[in-house]
Design a protein around this motif. Structure first.
Motif, PDB file in Angstrom:
ATOM      1  N   LEU A  36     -26.915  52.853  72.131  1.00 15.23           N
ATOM      2  CA  LEU A  36     -27.787  54.010  71.898  1.00 15.23           C
ATOM      3  C   LEU A  36     -29.080  53.867  72.687  1.00 15.23           C
ATOM      4  N   ALA A  37     -29.623  54.990  73.101  1.00 17.47           N
ATOM      5  CA  ALA A  37     -30.899  54.997  73.801  1.00 17.47           C
ATOM      6  C   ALA A  37     -32.029  54.821  72.791  1.00 17.47           C
ATOM      7  N   THR A  38     -33.186  54.419  73.268  1.00 17.28           N
ATOM      8  CA  THR A  38     -34.335  54.177  72.391  1.00 17.28           C
ATOM      9  C   THR A  38     -34.686  55.383  71.518  1.00 17.28           C
ATOM     10  N   PRO A  39     -34.694  56.623  72.022  1.00 17.00           N
ATOM     11  CA  PRO A  39     -35.007  57.747  71.136  1.00 17.00           C
ATOM     12  C   PRO A  39     -34.041  57.873  69.952  1.00 17.00           C
ATOM     13  N   GLU A  40     -32.758  57.601  70.187  1.00 16.64           N
ATOM     14  CA  GLU A  40     -31.771  57.663  69.102  1.00 16.64           C
ATOM     15  C   GLU A  40     -31.989  56.533  68.102  1.00 16.64           C
ATOM     16  N   PHE A  42     -34.839  55.066  67.524  1.00 19.38           N
ATOM     17  CA  PHE A  42     -36.085  55.395  66.828  1.00 19.38           C
ATOM     18  C   PHE A  42     -35.809  56.403  65.717  1.00 19.38           C
ATOM     19  N   GLU A  43     -34.991  57.396  66.021  1.00 28.42           N
ATOM     20  CA  GLU A  43     -34.667  58.433  65.038  1.00 28.42           C
ATOM     21  C   GLU A  43     -33.888  57.862  63.853  1.00 28.42           C
ATOM     22  N   ARG A  44     -32.968  56.941  64.106  1.00 26.51           N
ATOM     23  CA  ARG A  44     -32.137  56.364  63.046  1.00 26.51           C
ATOM     24  C   ARG A  44     -32.911  55.398  62.151  1.00 26.51           C
ATOM     25  N   ALA A  45     -33.934  54.747  62.693  1.00 26.20           N
ATOM     26  CA  ALA A  45     -34.679  53.737  61.933  1.00 26.20           C
ATOM     27  C   ALA A  45     -35.595  54.395  60.901  1.00 26.20           C
ATOM     28  N   ASP A  46     -35.753  53.736  59.765  1.00 22.23           N
ATOM     29  CA  ASP A  46     -36.724  54.180  58.759  1.00 22.23           C
ATOM     30  C   ASP A  46     -38.099  53.627  59.079  1.00 22.23           C
ATOM     31  N   VAL A  47     -38.125  52.439  59.690  1.00 21.85           N
ATOM     32  CA  VAL A  47     -39.375  51.740  59.992  1.00 21.85           C
ATOM     33  C   VAL A  47     -39.290  51.179  61.392  1.00 21.85           C
ATOM     34  N   VAL A  48     -40.361  51.371  62.172  1.00 21.23           N
ATOM     35  CA  VAL A  48     -40.461  50.764  63.505  1.00 21.23           C
ATOM     36  C   VAL A  48     -41.852  50.133  63.592  1.00 21.23           C
ATOM     37  N   PHE A  49     -41.869  48.839  63.901  1.00 20.24           N
ATOM     38  CA  PHE A  49     -43.163  48.160  64.010  1.00 20.24           C
ATOM     39  C   PHE A  49     -43.117  47.082  65.083  1.00 20.24           C
ATOM     40  N   ALA A  50     -44.303  46.672  65.536  1.00 20.01           N
ATOM     41  CA  ALA A  50     -44.441  45.560  66.467  1.00 20.01           C
ATOM     42  C   ALA A  50     -44.994  44.380  65.695  1.00 20.01           C
ATOM     43  N   GLY A  51     -44.483  43.193  65.971  1.00 22.33           N
ATOM     44  CA  GLY A  51     -44.993  42.014  65.281  1.00 22.33           C
ATOM     45  C   GLY A  51     -44.447  40.728  65.851  1.00 22.33           C
ATOM     46  N   ALA A  73     -45.300  38.902  61.212  1.00 23.89           N
ATOM     47  CA  ALA A  73     -46.703  39.282  61.065  1.00 23.89           C
ATOM     48  C   ALA A  73     -46.835  40.580  61.843  1.00 23.89           C
ATOM     49  N   VAL A  74     -47.047  41.680  61.137  1.00 29.78           N
ATOM     50  CA  VAL A  74     -47.008  43.015  61.753  1.00 29.78           C
ATOM     51  C   VAL A  74     -48.342  43.330  62.428  1.00 29.78           C
ATOM     52  N   ASP A  75     -48.254  43.761  63.691  1.00 33.34           N
ATOM     53  CA  ASP A  75     -49.440  44.128  64.468  1.00 33.34           C
ATOM     54  C   ASP A  75     -49.683  45.627  64.448  1.00 33.34           C
ATOM     55  N   ALA A  76     -48.617  46.415  64.549  1.00 36.74           N
ATOM     56  CA  ALA A  76     -48.751  47.876  64.609  1.00 36.74           C
ATOM     57  C   ALA A  76     -47.506  48.528  64.049  1.00 36.74           C
ATOM     58  N   VAL A  77     -47.681  49.674  63.380  1.00 33.84           N
ATOM     59  CA  VAL A  77     -46.562  50.415  62.801  1.00 33.84           C
ATOM     60  C   VAL A  77     -46.444  51.750  63.532  1.00 33.84           C
ATOM     61  N   PHE A  78     -45.238  52.059  64.017  1.00 33.91           N
ATOM     62  CA  PHE A  78     -45.007  53.288  64.766  1.00 33.91           C
ATOM     63  C   PHE A  78     -44.226  54.328  63.975  1.00 33.91           C
ATOM     64  N   LYS A  79     -43.564  53.870  62.902  1.00 30.03           N
ATOM     65  CA  LYS A  79     -42.812  54.797  62.058  1.00 30.03           C
ATOM     66  C   LYS A  79     -42.626  54.152  60.689  1.00 30.03           C
ATOM     67  N   GLY A  80     -42.732  54.935  59.649  1.00 25.99           N
ATOM     68  CA  GLY A  80     -42.505  54.427  58.305  1.00 25.99           C
ATOM     69  C   GLY A  80     -43.650  53.576  57.799  1.00 25.99           C
ATOM     70  N   THR A  81     -43.325  52.650  56.903  1.00 29.03           N
ATOM     71  CA  THR A  81     -44.322  51.804  56.259  1.00 29.03           C
ATOM     72  C   THR A  81     -43.925  50.344  56.381  1.00 29.03           C
ATOM     73  N   ALA A  82     -44.873  49.510  56.770  1.00 31.36           N
ATOM     74  CA  ALA A  82     -44.651  48.066  56.839  1.00 31.36           C
ATOM     75  C   ALA A  82     -45.903  47.368  56.333  1.00 31.36           C
ATOM     76  N   GLU A 137     -42.769  53.691  75.411  1.00 33.76           N
ATOM     77  CA  GLU A 137     -41.783  54.690  75.012  1.00 33.76           C
ATOM     78  C   GLU A 137     -41.828  54.933  73.503  1.00 33.76           C
ATOM     79  N   VAL A 138     -41.935  53.866  72.716  1.00 35.24           N
ATOM     80  CA  VAL A 138     -42.001  53.994  71.259  1.00 35.24           C
ATOM     81  C   VAL A 138     -43.303  54.674  70.840  1.00 35.24           C
TER      82      VAL A 138
END
Length: 196
Positions: A36-40, A42-51, A73-82, A137-138
């Motif tokens: 799957l491509a990154t947009p797909e 991203f859409e399927r995930a409930d949570v997306v974060f960098a850490g 250790a979460v640095d940034a959240v792009f979708k959902g809650t972490a 992209e994210v």
């Protein structure tokens, strides 16, 4: 009568072999990523974060499908809650679609939420090293969804303890298959003794 016993023994042996082969083949070939491509993803995930990966703990260790808890250790959240410390569970090995992470990161994590426990992620879900192009992209996907970009994670920790491994029905089936094979051997032996 001996012919019937032999036939039953052969049928039982065949069933035992099929069951054992099915269980082992299912485990070995369980992971097949569709690309799957990154947009797909991203859409399927409930949570997306960098850490950064802080720890990894495997519960069991006897099978590639045993649960492994990754704490980030979460640095940034792009979708959902972490949370500041966020647990993510996957299978222990990539052979069973588990996360394959080298080093401590940073990583972009694409995960699904679970009630009352750590998030779940797998090899095919998009989790990867946080390369600058992927982060950009994210970030763009997050902005397009109207989510806040690079939001600080929630304080505290979530899902950073690994619960007991779930019941492994495959193990039960393998033991059952071995039992059937043993029973078949005994029936064949008994049948041969009657003839002799």
């Amino acid at each position: 009568m001996p012919r019937t016993t032999t036939l039953v023994a052969v049928v039982l042996a065949a069933v035992a072999l099929v069951l054992t082969g099915w269980v082992l083949a299912t485990r070995a070939s369980a992971c097949s990523c569709a690309g799957l491509a990154t947009p797909e993803q991203f859409e399927r995930a409930d949570v997306v974060f960098a850490g950064h990966l802080v720890s990894r703990e495997v519960n069991g260790g006897a099978s590639s499908s045993d649960p492994a808890l990754h704490v980030f250790a979460v640095d940034a959240v792009f979708k959902g809650t972490a949370h500041a410390r966020q647990g993510v569970v996957s299978a222990a090995s990539g052979a069973s679609c588990g996360l394959e992470l080298a080093g401590d990161g940073p990583f972009l994590v694409f995960a699904g939420e679970q009630d009352g426990g750590p998030h779940r992620a797998d090899l095919c879900g998009g989790t990867a090293p946080a390369a600058p192009e992927l982060v950009a992209e994210v970030r763009a996907l997050s902005a397009a969804e109207g989510a806040a970009v690079a939001v600080d994670p929630l304080p505290g920790a979530a899902g950073t303890e690994l619960r007991s491994a779930p019941q492994r029905w495959a193990g039960v089936l393998v033991v059952g298959g071995a039992g059937l094979a043993l029973l078949t051997g005994l029936l064949v032996r008994r049948s041969r003794r009657r003839r002799g």
